[in-house]
Design a protein around this motif. Structure first.
Motif, PDB file in Angstrom:
ATOM      1  N   PRO A  93      -7.059  15.284  26.359  1.00 37.96           N
ATOM      2  CA  PRO A  93      -6.335  15.385  25.295  1.00 37.96           C
ATOM      3  C   PRO A  93      -6.417  17.544  25.591  1.00 37.96           C
ATOM      4  O   PRO A  93      -5.219  17.966  25.307  1.00 37.96           O
ATOM      5  CB  PRO A  93      -6.544  15.631  24.163  1.00 37.96           C
ATOM      6  CG  PRO A  93      -7.298  14.339  23.914  1.00 37.96           C
ATOM      7  CD  PRO A  93      -8.130  14.170  25.454  1.00 37.96           C
ATOM      8  N   GLU A  94      -7.163  17.585  25.194  1.00 30.66           N
ATOM      9  CA  GLU A  94      -7.197  19.097  25.042  1.00 30.66           C
ATOM     10  C   GLU A  94      -7.071  19.740  26.066  1.00 30.66           C
ATOM     11  O   GLU A  94      -6.040  21.152  26.923  1.00 30.66           O
ATOM     12  CB  GLU A  94      -8.901  19.867  24.573  1.00 30.66           C
ATOM     13  CG  GLU A  94      -9.441  19.075  23.151  1.00 30.66           C
ATOM     14  CD  GLU A  94      -9.673  17.960  23.083  1.00 30.66           C
ATOM     15  OE1 GLU A  94     -10.577  17.528  24.426  1.00 30.66           O
ATOM     16  OE2 GLU A  94      -9.723  17.274  22.672  1.00 30.66           O
ATOM     17  N   LEU A  95      -7.429  19.276  27.964  1.00 33.11           N
ATOM     18  CA  LEU A  95      -6.576  19.686  28.932  1.00 33.11           C
ATOM     19  C   LEU A  95      -5.515  19.873  29.291  1.00 33.11           C
ATOM     20  O   LEU A  95      -4.749  20.561  29.607  1.00 33.11           O
ATOM     21  CB  LEU A  95      -7.357  19.204  29.800  1.00 33.11           C
ATOM     22  CG  LEU A  95      -7.611  19.483  31.102  1.00 33.11           C
ATOM     23  CD1 LEU A  95      -7.211  21.246  31.283  1.00 33.11           C
ATOM     24  CD2 LEU A  95      -8.381  19.008  32.098  1.00 33.11           C
ATOM     25  N   ALA A  96      -4.581  18.310  28.073  1.00 30.49           N
ATOM     26  CA  ALA A  96      -3.428  17.662  28.593  1.00 30.49           C
ATOM     27  C   ALA A  96      -2.775  19.166  27.696  1.00 30.49           C
ATOM     28  O   ALA A  96      -1.461  19.836  28.522  1.00 30.49           O
ATOM     29  CB  ALA A  96      -3.077  16.454  28.278  1.00 30.49           C
ATOM     30  N   VAL A  97      -3.369  19.307  27.073  1.00 29.04           N
ATOM     31  CA  VAL A  97      -2.286  20.454  26.029  1.00 29.04           C
ATOM     32  C   VAL A  97      -2.282  21.366  26.664  1.00 29.04           C
ATOM     33  O   VAL A  97      -1.532  22.369  27.000  1.00 29.04           O
ATOM     34  CB  VAL A  97      -3.201  19.962  24.610  1.00 29.04           C
ATOM     35  CG1 VAL A  97      -2.212  21.695  23.604  1.00 29.04           C
ATOM     36  CG2 VAL A  97      -2.517  19.497  23.567  1.00 29.04           C
ATOM     37  N   SER A  98      -3.484  21.803  26.893  1.00 30.36           N
ATOM     38  CA  SER A  98      -3.746  23.183  27.639  1.00 30.36           C
ATOM     39  C   SER A  98      -2.977  23.601  28.871  1.00 30.36           C
ATOM     40  O   SER A  98      -2.182  25.013  29.110  1.00 30.36           O
ATOM     41  CB  SER A  98      -4.593  24.289  27.546  1.00 30.36           C
ATOM     42  OG  SER A  98      -5.740  23.224  29.009  1.00 30.36           O
ATOM     43  N   MET A  99      -2.989  22.676  29.485  1.00 28.71           N
ATOM     44  CA  MET A  99      -2.130  22.602  31.416  1.00 28.71           C
ATOM     45  C   MET A  99      -0.392  22.426  30.686  1.00 28.71           C
ATOM     46  O   MET A  99       0.230  23.464  31.219  1.00 28.71           O
ATOM     47  CB  MET A  99      -2.529  21.552  32.018  1.00 28.71           C
ATOM     48  CG  MET A  99      -3.804  21.022  32.138  1.00 28.71           C
ATOM     49  SD  MET A  99      -4.827  19.568  33.951  1.00 28.71           S
ATOM     50  CE  MET A  99      -2.838  19.879  34.517  1.00 28.71           C
ATOM     51  N   VAL A 100      -0.264  21.596  29.758  1.00 28.65           N
ATOM     52  CA  VAL A 100       1.296  21.906  29.021  1.00 28.65           C
ATOM     53  C   VAL A 100       1.933  23.340  29.433  1.00 28.65           C
ATOM     54  O   VAL A 100       2.204  23.594  29.235  1.00 28.65           O
ATOM     55  CB  VAL A 100       1.674  20.623  28.512  1.00 28.65           C
ATOM     56  CG1 VAL A 100       2.654  20.944  27.675  1.00 28.65           C
ATOM     57  CG2 VAL A 100       1.242  19.328  29.215  1.00 28.65           C
ATOM     58  N   ARG A 101       0.714  24.039  27.922  1.00 27.85           N
ATOM     59  CA  ARG A 101       1.104  25.026  27.396  1.00 27.85           C
ATOM     60  C   ARG A 101       1.426  25.855  28.502  1.00 27.85           C
ATOM     61  O   ARG A 101       1.908  26.702  28.461  1.00 27.85           O
ATOM     62  CB  ARG A 101       0.301  25.863  26.728  1.00 27.85           C
ATOM     63  CG  ARG A 101       0.057  25.124  25.483  1.00 27.85           C
ATOM     64  CD  ARG A 101       0.512  25.464  23.935  1.00 27.85           C
ATOM     65  NE  ARG A 101       0.425  24.762  22.777  1.00 27.85           N
ATOM     66  CZ  ARG A 101       0.045  24.505  22.358  1.00 27.85           C
ATOM     67  NH1 ARG A 101      -1.538  24.395  22.239  1.00 27.85           N
ATOM     68  NH2 ARG A 101      -0.326  23.298  20.905  1.00 27.85           N
ATOM     69  N   LEU A 102       0.293  26.378  29.934  1.00 28.82           N
ATOM     70  CA  LEU A 102       0.108  27.122  30.774  1.00 28.82           C
ATOM     71  C   LEU A 102       1.502  26.816  32.140  1.00 28.82           C
ATOM     72  O   LEU A 102       1.623  27.631  32.445  1.00 28.82           O
ATOM     73  CB  LEU A 102      -0.755  27.014  31.469  1.00 28.82           C
ATOM     74  CG  LEU A 102      -2.511  27.785  30.625  1.00 28.82           C
ATOM     75  CD1 LEU A 102      -3.276  26.961  31.550  1.00 28.82           C
ATOM     76  CD2 LEU A 102      -1.861  29.156  30.002  1.00 28.82           C
ATOM     77  N   GLY A 103       2.417  25.634  31.513  1.00 29.61           N
ATOM     78  CA  GLY A 103       3.157  25.527  32.545  1.00 29.61           C
ATOM     79  C   GLY A 103       2.991  24.689  33.484  1.00 29.61           C
ATOM     80  O   GLY A 103       3.700  25.001  35.096  1.00 29.61           O
ATOM     81  N   LEU A 104       1.531  23.905  33.703  1.00 32.91           N
ATOM     82  CA  LEU A 104       1.165  23.688  35.406  1.00 32.91           C
ATOM     83  C   LEU A 104       1.673  22.423  35.569  1.00 32.91           C
ATOM     84  O   LEU A 104       1.977  21.564  34.459  1.00 32.91           O
ATOM     85  CB  LEU A 104      -0.543  23.791  35.166  1.00 32.91           C
ATOM     86  CG  LEU A 104      -1.242  24.896  34.902  1.00 32.91           C
ATOM     87  CD1 LEU A 104      -2.911  24.566  34.444  1.00 32.91           C
ATOM     88  CD2 LEU A 104      -1.087  25.965  35.927  1.00 32.91           C
ATOM     89  N   GLN A 105       2.228  22.400  36.544  1.00 39.23           N
ATOM     90  CA  GLN A 105       2.678  20.993  36.376  1.00 39.23           C
ATOM     91  C   GLN A 105       1.722  20.341  37.990  1.00 39.23           C
ATOM     92  O   GLN A 105       1.680  21.210  39.081  1.00 39.23           O
ATOM     93  CB  GLN A 105       4.270  20.895  37.185  1.00 39.23           C
ATOM     94  CG  GLN A 105       4.992  21.900  36.269  1.00 39.23           C
ATOM     95  CD  GLN A 105       5.624  20.779  35.365  1.00 39.23           C
ATOM     96  OE1 GLN A 105       5.530  20.156  35.910  1.00 39.23           O
ATOM     97  NE2 GLN A 105       5.937  21.771  34.836  1.00 39.23           N
ATOM     98  N   LEU A 106       1.393  18.949  37.474  1.00 37.36           N
ATOM     99  CA  LEU A 106       0.890  18.430  38.395  1.00 37.36           C
ATOM    100  C   LEU A 106       1.512  17.960  39.395  1.00 37.36           C
ATOM    101  O   LEU A 106       1.428  17.843  40.592  1.00 37.36           O
ATOM    102  CB  LEU A 106      -0.438  17.535  37.570  1.00 37.36           C
ATOM    103  CG  LEU A 106      -1.486  18.287  37.829  1.00 37.36           C
ATOM    104  CD1 LEU A 106      -2.497  16.743  36.801  1.00 37.36           C
ATOM    105  CD2 LEU A 106      -2.470  18.659  38.877  1.00 37.36           C
ATOM    106  N   GLU A 107       2.605  17.068  39.445  1.00 39.13           N
ATOM    107  CA  GLU A 107       3.391  16.705  40.142  1.00 39.13           C
ATOM    108  C   GLU A 107       2.898  15.521  41.000  1.00 39.13           C
ATOM    109  O   GLU A 107       3.155  15.511  42.172  1.00 39.13           O
ATOM    110  CB  GLU A 107       4.296  17.520  41.565  1.00 39.13           C
ATOM    111  CG  GLU A 107       5.602  18.864  40.470  1.00 39.13           C
ATOM    112  CD  GLU A 107       5.933  20.009  41.317  1.00 39.13           C
ATOM    113  OE1 GLU A 107       5.452  19.568  42.308  1.00 39.13           O
ATOM    114  OE2 GLU A 107       5.747  20.540  40.581  1.00 39.13           O
TER     115      GLU A 107
END
Lengths: 131, 296
Positions: A93-107
């Motif tokens: 969960p923490e990683l998901a939140v930080s990725m979304v906040r940073l705008g990282l798209q995994l696509e």
């Protein structure tokens, strides 16, 4: 086969094969060099093992920077070119939140855990073509 | 806190000046207790402070505050006053007494008493000065103590309520295997949206959810920040392998979202909770049928 320019330290990623799938588990945070080495090893293994699918388990990661997420995306694209679907599992969960906040798209496809990832691969590789 | 440790303000002044001044002052205040207290109560009514309380209550509390006040002047220890102020705050906060009222009445008492000192000592300016030197720091400390106690009590109540709301606010309910619903009632602010994300992602992991229905029928309005928060929560859920369906967007919220231009193309929205659950069941491969249909 993978120690041309990278020093032969123990790999922090284990790549196991399970039937026609590869399961790569990242155990600790990887630096850029280690990520590239992992990428090369994994793409090699897809060919040598004739893998149809790859699960990358990142459950041990609590951060992922833009280089890391780009590398994962590149792995997914290269794997597809070599005939294997890739799915990322175990994003905390923490990683998901930080990725979304940073705008990282995994696509790329993600699943909850290893079991889900394997189920996803089974459903994907059973079908012939993707839109 | 500032008020608990005797900082020696009153004591230092007293020993530096006349040791006898404060006792004399206290004696004066005791002697004119009835009159000063009445004067003070009148001033409170004039300024329409403590309007939430009846005149009798105001008078009772005024008596206690007055005696405590004089007690502090006498002993230099604010502990008893502090306890009383906390107890008083506990009683009057639920009745809607505001901080300015509490500070106001203490300052009024301070003024009333200072006035009476002026009156008593106005012939001897030097003595009056020394009396005020002894009185003012002690009086300020009292005002400080009461205000701080009141605010602390208020904050404690607010914190308690916030905790209660936080615990109640975002239930994560499993309705079917791997299907969760999050009904959201009330105003969504930034902090609650954060908490919602946390609960959502934690719930996905705990229940191994594949689909989550977030129902916002009970949310009256939404800001751009909160809308973006929601979008992020949906993205984060997807990273964890779960799809999110949002249901119950009111006409107002729909309009807000379109007006502020939040990108909702990635969001799966369904009109109401029932529709959302049906859609989720479809995604998960459930088919719900009536028993009679099955038979027939």
């Amino acid at each position: 086969m993978a120690d041309r320019e990278v020093p032969a330290e123990p790999l922090r990623v284990s790549i196991l094969s399970q039937g026609s799938y590869l399961i790569a588990s990242i155990h600790t945070a990887l630096d850029d060099g280690q990520l590239l080495r992992f990428q090369r090893d994994l793409i090699d293994r897809i060919g040598s093992q004739r893998a149809r699918g790859v699960v990358i388990d990142v459950a041990a990661l609590d951060v992922l920077d833009s280089f890391g997420s780009r590398t994962l995306r590149d792995i997914a694209r290269m794997s597809r070119l070599r005939g294997a679907e890739t799915v990322i599992v175990g994003i905390a969960p923490e990683l998901a939140v930080s990725m979304v906040r940073l705008g990282l798209q995994l696509e790329m496809p993600t699943a909850l855990d290893l079991e889900e990832g394997l189920a996803y691969l089974r459903s994907m590789t059973g079908t012939a073509m993707l839109p | 806190m500032t008020s608990t440790t005797p900082d020696g303000l009153a004591g230092a002044e007293a020993t530096a000046g006349d040791d006898l001044l404060l006792p004399e002052l206290v004696a004066h205040l005791r002697e004119h207790r009835t009159q000063l207290r009445r004067e003070w109560a009148n001033r409170i009514t004039d300024e329409s402070l403590l309007s939430a309380m009846t005149p009798q209550e105001v008078f009772t509390e005024a008596t206690s505050v007055y005696d405590n006040y004089v007690g502090v002047l006498e002993t230099g220890s604010v502990e008893a006053l502090q306890d009383y102020a906390r107890d008083l705050s506990e009683r009057i906060i639920p009745r809607g007494v505001e901080t300015n009222e509490v500070v106001g009445i203490v300052l009024l008492l301070r003024d009333v008493l200072a006035r009476s000192l002026f009156e008593k000592y106005h012939d001897d300016f030097g003595l009056l000065n020394r009396v005020l030197d002894a009185y003012e720091p002690a009086a300020n400390r009292i005002a400080n103590t009461v205000a701080v106690s009141f605010v602390q009590e208020r904050e404690r109540v607010i914190r308690q309520q916030a905790d209660a709301i936080r615990e109640l606010s975002t239930p994560v309910l499993q309705v079917r295997e791997r299907l969760l619903i999050l009904p959201i009632i009330g105003v969504l602010d930034d902090q609650r949206a954060d908490q919602l994300t946390e609960q959502l992602l934690g719930g996905i992991r705990r229940h191994r959810a594949k689909v989550v229905v977030i129902d916002i029928t009970g949310v009256p309005e939404i800001t751009a920040e909160v809308a973006n928060h929601l979008v992020q929560a949906v993205d984060a859920s997807r990273l964890m392998g779960a799809g999110v369906i949002i249901t119950g967007l009111s006409p107002e919220i729909a309009q807000t979202l379109v007006t502020i231009g939040v990108d909702l193309t990635k969001m799966n929205t369904v009109g109401d909770l029932q529709g959302g659950i049906e859609e989720a069941e479809r995604l998960l491969g459930f088919r719900v049928t009536r028993v009679s249909d099955e038979d027939g």
